[in-house]
Scaffold this motif. Structure first.
Motif, PDB file in Angstrom:
ATOM      1  N   LEU A 213       0.868  -1.473  -0.085  1.00 36.37           N
ATOM      2  CA  LEU A 213      -0.310  -0.012   0.398  1.00 36.37           C
ATOM      3  C   LEU A 213       0.911   1.347   0.306  1.00 36.37           C
ATOM      4  N   VAL A 214       0.475   2.364  -1.032  1.00 38.47           N
ATOM      5  CA  VAL A 214       1.468   3.820  -0.996  1.00 38.47           C
ATOM      6  C   VAL A 214       1.007   4.838  -0.426  1.00 38.47           C
ATOM      7  N   GLU A 215      -0.973   4.529  -0.842  1.00 33.51           N
ATOM      8  CA  GLU A 215      -1.276   5.747   0.065  1.00 33.51           C
ATOM      9  C   GLU A 215      -2.818   5.163   0.335  1.00 33.51           C
ATOM     10  N   GLY A 216      -3.583   6.182   1.128  1.00 31.68           N
ATOM     11  CA  GLY A 216      -4.847   5.672   1.442  1.00 31.68           C
ATOM     12  C   GLY A 216      -4.859   4.756   2.405  1.00 31.68           C
ATOM     13  N   LYS A 217      -5.818   3.420   1.556  1.00 23.59           N
ATOM     14  CA  LYS A 217      -6.297   2.053   2.787  1.00 23.59           C
ATOM     15  C   LYS A 217      -7.039   1.139   1.576  1.00 23.59           C
ATOM     16  N   TRP A 218      -6.606  -0.128   1.703  1.00 24.32           N
ATOM     17  CA  TRP A 218      -7.383  -0.922   1.102  1.00 24.32           C
ATOM     18  C   TRP A 218      -8.499  -1.045   0.855  1.00 24.32           C
ATOM     19  N   PRO A 219      -8.743  -1.580  -0.375  1.00 31.19           N
ATOM     20  CA  PRO A 219     -10.666  -1.652  -0.377  1.00 31.19           C
ATOM     21  C   PRO A 219     -11.240  -2.696   0.625  1.00 31.19           C
ATOM     22  N   THR A 220     -11.935  -2.485   1.219  1.00 34.62           N
ATOM     23  CA  THR A 220     -12.765  -4.180   1.820  1.00 34.62           C
ATOM     24  C   THR A 220     -14.401  -3.891   1.611  1.00 34.62           C
ATOM     25  N   ASN A 221     -14.620  -2.975   1.377  1.00 37.27           N
ATOM     26  CA  ASN A 221     -15.950  -3.021   0.907  1.00 37.27           C
ATOM     27  C   ASN A 221     -15.835  -3.363  -0.598  1.00 37.27           C
ATOM     28  N   TYR A 222     -17.719  -3.387  -1.191  1.00 36.86           N
ATOM     29  CA  TYR A 222     -17.787  -3.634  -2.454  1.00 36.86           C
ATOM     30  C   TYR A 222     -17.953  -2.145  -3.596  1.00 36.86           C
ATOM     31  N   ASN A 223     -17.692  -1.893  -2.869  1.00 37.58           N
ATOM     32  CA  ASN A 223     -17.537  -0.024  -3.586  1.00 37.58           C
ATOM     33  C   ASN A 223     -16.008   0.277  -3.998  1.00 37.58           C
ATOM     34  N   GLU A 224     -15.168  -0.269  -2.763  1.00 39.64           N
ATOM     35  CA  GLU A 224     -14.324   0.068  -3.345  1.00 39.64           C
ATOM     36  C   GLU A 224     -12.811  -0.580  -3.952  1.00 39.64           C
ATOM     37  N   ILE A 320     -18.157   3.942  -7.490  1.00 37.45           N
ATOM     38  CA  ILE A 320     -17.063   3.082  -6.964  1.00 37.45           C
ATOM     39  C   ILE A 320     -15.788   4.477  -6.501  1.00 37.45           C
ATOM     40  N   LYS A 321     -15.690   4.184  -5.645  1.00 36.68           N
ATOM     41  CA  LYS A 321     -14.636   4.938  -5.600  1.00 36.68           C
ATOM     42  C   LYS A 321     -13.443   4.567  -5.390  1.00 36.68           C
ATOM     43  N   VAL A 322     -12.600   5.256  -5.378  1.00 37.55           N
ATOM     44  CA  VAL A 322     -10.503   4.827  -4.746  1.00 37.55           C
ATOM     45  C   VAL A 322      -9.729   4.932  -4.179  1.00 37.55           C
ATOM     46  N   VAL A 323      -9.872   4.643  -3.577  1.00 43.56           N
ATOM     47  CA  VAL A 323      -9.294   4.646  -2.005  1.00 43.56           C
ATOM     48  C   VAL A 323      -8.513   4.460  -1.046  1.00 43.56           C
ATOM     49  N   GLY A 324      -7.719   3.309  -2.153  1.00 46.51           N
ATOM     50  CA  GLY A 324      -6.000   3.423  -1.708  1.00 46.51           C
ATOM     51  C   GLY A 324      -5.319   3.178  -3.267  1.00 46.51           C
ATOM     52  N   ILE A 325      -4.171   3.153  -3.130  1.00 52.26           N
ATOM     53  CA  ILE A 325      -2.597   3.490  -4.338  1.00 52.26           C
ATOM     54  C   ILE A 325      -1.967   2.456  -3.694  1.00 52.26           C
ATOM     55  N   ILE A 326      -1.765   1.616  -4.369  1.00 49.80           N
ATOM     56  CA  ILE A 326      -0.996  -0.026  -4.353  1.00 49.80           C
ATOM     57  C   ILE A 326       0.050  -0.002  -5.727  1.00 49.80           C
ATOM     58  N   LYS A 327       0.883  -1.077  -5.394  1.00 53.69           N
ATOM     59  CA  LYS A 327       1.981  -0.649  -6.490  1.00 53.69           C
ATOM     60  C   LYS A 327       2.981  -2.321  -6.372  1.00 53.69           C
ATOM     61  N   PRO A 328       3.848  -2.760  -7.037  1.00 47.94           N
ATOM     62  CA  PRO A 328       4.460  -4.274  -6.956  1.00 47.94           C
ATOM     63  C   PRO A 328       4.799  -4.579  -5.174  1.00 47.94           C
ATOM     64  N   SER A 329       4.983  -5.589  -4.860  1.00 50.54           N
ATOM     65  CA  SER A 329       5.625  -5.575  -3.676  1.00 50.54           C
ATOM     66  C   SER A 329       7.311  -5.854  -4.152  1.00 50.54           C
ATOM     67  N   GLU A 330       8.066  -5.015  -3.114  1.00 54.11           N
ATOM     68  CA  GLU A 330      10.051  -5.115  -3.823  1.00 54.11           C
ATOM     69  C   GLU A 330      10.288  -6.792  -3.487  1.00 54.11           C
ATOM     70  N   SER A 331       9.595  -7.464  -2.759  1.00 51.14           N
ATOM     71  CA  SER A 331      10.293  -8.545  -2.608  1.00 51.14           C
ATOM     72  C   SER A 331       9.268  -9.824  -3.289  1.00 51.14           C
ATOM     73  N   THR A 332       8.718  -9.340  -4.577  1.00 52.33           N
ATOM     74  CA  THR A 332       8.130  -9.671  -5.440  1.00 52.33           C
ATOM     75  C   THR A 332       8.800  -9.928  -6.547  1.00 52.33           C
ATOM     76  N   VAL A 333       9.508 -10.881  -7.304  1.00 53.25           N
ATOM     77  CA  VAL A 333       9.977 -10.400  -8.716  1.00 53.25           C
ATOM     78  C   VAL A 333       8.866 -10.185  -9.701  1.00 53.25           C
ATOM     79  N   SER A 334       7.461  -9.387  -9.751  1.00 51.86           N
ATOM     80  CA  SER A 334       6.789  -9.374 -11.191  1.00 51.86           C
ATOM     81  C   SER A 334       7.018  -9.133 -11.996  1.00 51.86           C
ATOM     82  N   GLN A 335       5.405  -9.469 -12.732  1.00 53.94           N
ATOM     83  CA  GLN A 335       5.359  -9.537 -14.019  1.00 53.94           C
ATOM     84  C   GLN A 335       5.595  -7.927 -14.440  1.00 53.94           C
ATOM     85  N   PRO A 336       5.599  -7.177 -16.129  1.00 56.53           N
ATOM     86  CA  PRO A 336       5.024  -6.204 -15.988  1.00 56.53           C
ATOM     87  C   PRO A 336       3.779  -5.587 -15.486  1.00 56.53           C
ATOM     88  N   THR A 337       3.423  -4.382 -15.121  1.00 54.30           N
ATOM     89  CA  THR A 337       2.725  -4.055 -14.745  1.00 54.30           C
ATOM     90  C   THR A 337       1.914  -3.043 -15.489  1.00 54.30           C
TER      91      THR A 337
END
Length: 620
Positions: A213-224, A320-337
């Motif tokens: 999580l970079v900013e905000g919060k993790w979405p939990t409800n259906y409209n987040e 539907i509201k954007v409640v958080g900003i996320i990015k790939p975890s540093e510990s994971t060799v993720s596929q390009p996003t």
């Protein structure tokens, strides 16, 4: 009884050490020369171990991005790729001058047509039962996907109403068919996925492993929801266009200019940065699949192309509201996003529960033998024509406007080959007992192999119709890389081992020279009661000491050289600590060096033991 005098190995080592200390320079040079082979092998072993550690880390890190995926319909993709790459084994050699045809399209079509339907319903039941506890214990997470296309729109754009999910950008550009064909030959990774409305893992552990999580919060409800950026806090313009944050109409105009060869008239898009507040103020609308259809004169019509109708439906749909900003975890060799919006399981459950109460869904379930869109029995396959319409249908059509009539005809012809299940899927009905894909996530490469073994064990207990097939491209690729690294390491070690043998022979020669130099000492030792075995022990002790010094010296020099080698490799590739000598490897190399030097000194020590003591005392 007088006991025969003897010489202990400790005393033999002491005599040999005293002799070696009188010739420090020669002892050091001999030991250094003997250590060269050890240094070569130890450096190769260090690089091999470091590379293997990096591969193991990469294998473990990619487990989150590349799980074992079991699709409802599975094809033998390895055979398909072999055919497409021209690697299929030739059947026969032609010796005459004729030109022969070679199957290619037929082989590709055969590979595609030989798809097997996996019974994921039975497999899911097995996993969730007591018999499948090993699956649940071995897997870090098990994710189930269902054939649900969420309908999401952005109404606050410069391009008017923008369909975000399913992504409508490629349709506007006229590239949707091309992407559909491409997806038949590629996997569902982010490199080929054109969607920007994606689901977060249901497992919290998996979610936290993949994203941070970079900013905000993790979405939990259906409209987040949460918006994803890359490790540099960037999001591609493709995602921005798809989400309606950039003007899609402008992009379409530029694309047409390229097709027309008017590249000099392309207008440059001013890409800008967004504040956290800008992102967290983004809003979308969630539309039920069933809401795309309107009942007109008793007939259900697809109104997704009716702009006025869709604007009204969208405006009344949940926000539907954007409640958080996320990015790939540093510990994971993720596929390009490419970036996009991620929703939770709660949104999926909200849509499916609401869909169950929709009128069109209730009508279809009430009449399972009648196609709700054509008002005919399923699998009738009759295209719409005036000759096969009932009087009631003709009266219904006659009261429609021209636009409504065209929409109904399109809806009818689109669904003439539909089935009861396909209609429910189209309307957004989900059967949670029958997933379309099961993803098994492992926390390590060994865990992934164990999951493969568990699937094999499951298949042995099943009937042919319940056997599960899957393709594990990433596991095969990484295993191949490991094999290549090991083969290269073994070949290099074999070459360098020659120098180790040469240095051992050299130590044998030096020991023989030492025998010649210490002939008088041998005579003195024999005259005071030393046996032939004692003389052999003295020179064996000398080769033992030289071997020990050369082995330890080789390991120390290797450890010193590993530091600049790792720094150079890190500067060139970004991979740190690539040269790491394992402790067990160091001990093994010292032991091998000791064995080889002792073997090399056996002949000179035997020669020394056989010298006549009288002749030895007379030597100068």
């Amino acid at each position: 009884v007088l006991k025969r005098p003897g010489m202990s190995f400790k005393m033999a080592c002491s005599l040999s050490l005293n002799n070696l200390m009188t010739k420090k320079a020669r002892t050091f040079l001999t030991s250094f020369a003997g250590s060269i082979g050890i240094i070569g092998i130890a450096l190769i072993m260090s690089l091999s171990h470091g590379m293997q550690s990096y591969i193991d880390q990469m294998e473990n890190d990619t487990m989150a991005s590349y799980p074992i995926e079991i699709q409802a319909n599975s094809s033998d993709m390895s055979t398909l790729m072999t055919t497409m790459m021209g690697m299929k084994k030739k059947t026969e050699e032609h010796t005459d001058s004729k030109i022969y045809s070679r199957p290619y399209v037929e082989d590709v079509l055969e590979s595609l047509s030989s798809s097997k339907k996996n019974n994921l319903s039975a497999f899911k039941s097995y996993i969730e039962s007591s018999k499948g506890k090993e699956f649940r214990k071995t897997a870090k997470a098990i994710e189930y996907d269902y054939n649900l296309n969420l309908q999401v729109y952005n109404e606050n754009t410069d391009s008017g109403l923008v369909q975000v999910s399913p992504n409508g950008l490629l349709d506007k550009l006229g590239m949707s068919d091309m992407m559909s064909i491409q997806s038949q030959f590629m996997d569902s990774s982010a490199m080929t996925n054109d969607q920007v409305w994606l689901s977060l893992p249901e497992s919290k552990k998996l979610r936290d492993d993949e994203y941070q999580l970079v900013e905000g919060k993790w979405p939990t409800n259906y409209n987040e929801v949460a918006l994803e950026v890359d490790e540099n806090n960037e999001i591609t313009d493709y995602a921005l266009y798809s989400l309606g944050l950039l003007d899609q109409d402008e992009l379409v105009k530029n694309y047409q200019k390229i097709l027309n060869g008017e590249t000099d008239k392309i207008s440059k898009t001013n890409l800008e940065s967004y504040s956290v507040d800008d992102i967290l103020n983004l809003k979308f609308r969630l539309v039920l699949n069933s809401d795309l259809y309107q009942k007109v004169n008793g007939l259900w019509i697809n109104q997704s192309e009716n702009e006025l109708y869709m604007k009204d439906v969208v405006s009344k749909s949940p926000e539907i509201k954007v409640v958080g900003i996320i990015k790939p975890s540093e510990s994971t060799v993720s596929q390009p996003t490419m970036g996009g919006v991620y929703y939770t399981k709660a949104m999926e459950e909200y849509v499916t529960s609401k869909t169950e109460n929709a009128q069109i869904v209730k009508e279809q379930k009430t009449n399972p033998n009648i196609n709700i869109f054509t008002q005919t029995e399923f699998a009738s396959g009759q295209k719409m024509s005036m000759s096969n319409l009932t009087n009631e249908q003709m009266m219904q059509l006659s009261s429609m406007s021209q636009e409504e009539l065209m929409n109904y005809m399109n809806t009818y012809n689109e669904n003439i080959n539909a089935t009861y299940d396909s209609n429910l899927t189209k309307l957004g009905v989900v059967d949670y007992s029958n997933p379309t894909k099961i993803s098994l996530y492992a926390s390590s490469f060994d865990g992934k192999e164990k999951l493969g073994d568990l699937i094999t064990s499951y298949n042995k207990k099943q009937t042919k119709s319940n056997v599960i097939t899957y393709n594990d491209f990433i596991g095969t690729m990484l295993s191949s890389v490991t094999s290549v690294v090991n083969i290269i390491s073994y070949v290099l070690i074999a070459f360098v081992s020659v120098s180790l043998i040469v240095s051992s022979i050299m130590i044998g020669i030096i020991t023989y020279i030492s025998v010649l130099e210490r002939t008088k000492e041998i005579g003195i030792l024999r005259s005071i009661g030393a046996s032939k075995k004692d003389i052999t022990r003295v020179f064996n002790a000398e080769t033992f000491i030289i071997g020990l010094i050369s082995g330890v010296l080789g390991i120390l020099i290797t450890l010193v050289l590993n530091v600049p080698i790792s720094v150079v490799v890190e500067n060139m590739t970004g991979v740190s600590h690539i040269a790491k000598l394992p402790v067990n490897g160091a001990v093994f190399l010292i032991f091998i060096d000791l064995v080889l030097t002792i073997l090399a000194g056996l002949i000179p020590s035997k020669i020394a033991s056989k010298k006549d003591p009288v002749e030895a005392l007379r030597s100068e």
